[in-house]
Design a protein around this motif. Structure first.
Motif, short mmCIF file in Angstrom:
data_model
loop_
_atom_site.label_atom_id
_atom_site.label_comp_id
_atom_site.label_asym_id
_atom_site.label_seq_id
_atom_site.Cartn_x
_atom_site.Cartn_y
_atom_site.Cartn_z
N SER A 149 34.58 58.44 55.93
CA SER A 149 34.70 58.77 57.36
C SER A 149 35.86 58.00 57.99
O SER A 149 36.53 58.49 58.90
N LEU A 306 29.98 61.92 52.75
CA LEU A 306 30.39 63.10 53.52
C LEU A 306 29.64 64.35 53.07
O LEU A 306 29.24 65.17 53.90
N GLU A 330 38.92 66.52 54.96
CA GLU A 330 37.48 66.39 54.70
C GLU A 330 37.06 67.25 53.51
O GLU A 330 36.32 66.79 52.62
#
Length: 343
Positions: A149, A306, A330
């Motif tokens: 993150s 994640l 991401e």
């Protein structure tokens, strides 16, 4: 042997005061209908209203408790506040004395206290957040891939900076907080290796005035985005940013642990660019549920990342292009194209 068994059952019955629920270190299960499980947490230096780590944990525990029809207090869910490191073990012992079945230590600083209490109380479930306690079958260790993150926080900062100079403010230098710093640097450099990253540590998670002083100096040094991983100290980073914004500077803060958009609000605008969230509350709720079902993962390390939504990033005020870039990175982390180092 039979007398020992009777004694153990009596102790456990007294522990929960309602029904008989076996709370050991893994595969025990409820043995009578209507039995309620109790859980509590011990904060680190921050309070349950720190708008960060401890608050997230407490909200998770409250959510679990309410879903179980429990109330705050003995036989339900609760917390004890630590104002100093010396409070950790006494606070844990208070909860043990009050017969809470599962006890959470919120933060790596509690690992020794949790390990000691677990050794002396093998029939109680313990969980340590952000650390690993080895050799205790009644302790679940919970870790988060915060470097992931934080990498996305770095991407957000790099895609937003106009000065080519960004900053990081940490609380206390530790293995855990260094993962935030490491991930942030990697994210910034992935976008543009020429961007400068300034790193400062406050030496505390509870000194907002120090956070404000550090951040003010950084903004005066032409840094226009600061990512903080500093707990309550981070409140000062927001104050510095709001003061700079009121004086006409275009600066941003990336929040941590929870969505900190509200912390960046001032009359006329908002300085929160994004928030790198660590879902401590999700972990606390998850482990409380498992413990209540007799499936507490004692002796194991549970890691959230994640992919399983244990960490992530919230778009508070990013531009469309910056947000698109963050989402692309991401996906690359989730599918293994990018591996973020915690160091």
């Amino acid at each position: 042997m039979h007398s020992l068994k009777k004694k153990a059952v009596a102790v456990l019955a007294a522990t929960l005061m309602v029904g008989t629920f076996l709370v050991g270190c893994g595969n025990n299960s409820a043995s009578s209908k209507g039995t309620k499980h109790s859980a509590a947490l011990v904060t680190d230096g921050g309070g349950i209203d720190d708008k960060s780590f401890n608050q997230s944990a407490w909200e998770g525990l409250k959510s679990w408790g309410k879903s179980e029809g429990l109330k705050k207090g003995i036989n339900g869910y609760n917390y004890t506040q630590s104002d100093d490191d010396s409070d950790f073990l006494p606070n844990i012992n208070k909860l043990i004395k009050a017969k809470y079945a599962t006890i959470f230590g919120i933060g790596y600083k509690l690992d020794n206290a949790i390990s000691s209490a677990a050794k002396d109380n093998p029939k109680t479930n313990f969980a340590i957040i952000d650390s690993v306690v080895k050799g205790r079958k009644n302790v679940a260790s919970v870790t988060f891939k915060t470097e992931q993150s934080s990498f996305l926080a770095g991407v957000a900062a790099a895609e937003t900076t106009k000065t080519g100079h960004v900053g990081f403010v940490g609380g206390i230098q530790s293995d855990v907080i260094k993962t935030f710093e490491a991930g942030f640097k990697q994210g910034v450099k992935a976008v543009n290796p020429k961007i400068k990253v300034d790193v400062k540590y406050a030496g505390s998670f509870t000194k907002a005035d120090v956070g404000q002083s550090l951040a003010t100096a950084m903004f005066n040094n032409n840094e226009d985005v600061i990512f903080h991983a500093a707990g309550g100290t981070g409140a000062g980073v927001f104050t510095a940013a709001k003061n700079a914004a009121k004086n006409g500077k275009k600066v941003w803060v990336v929040g941590v642990d929870q969505d900190q958009k509200a912390d960046g609000a001032y009359k006329g605008g908002n300085v929160t660019l994004a928030s790198a969230v660590k879902k401590v509350g999700t972990a606390v709720k998850d482990l409380s549920k498992q413990a209540a079902k007799g499936k507490f993962p004692g002796g194991k390390t549970v890691t959230y990342d994640l992919k399983d939504n244990g960490v992530g990033i919230v778009n508070d005020n990013m531009s469309a292009s910056a947000w698109k870039s963050v989402q692309q990175y991401e996906k690359k982390i989730e599918n293994g194209q990018i591996t973020v180092s915690p160091k």
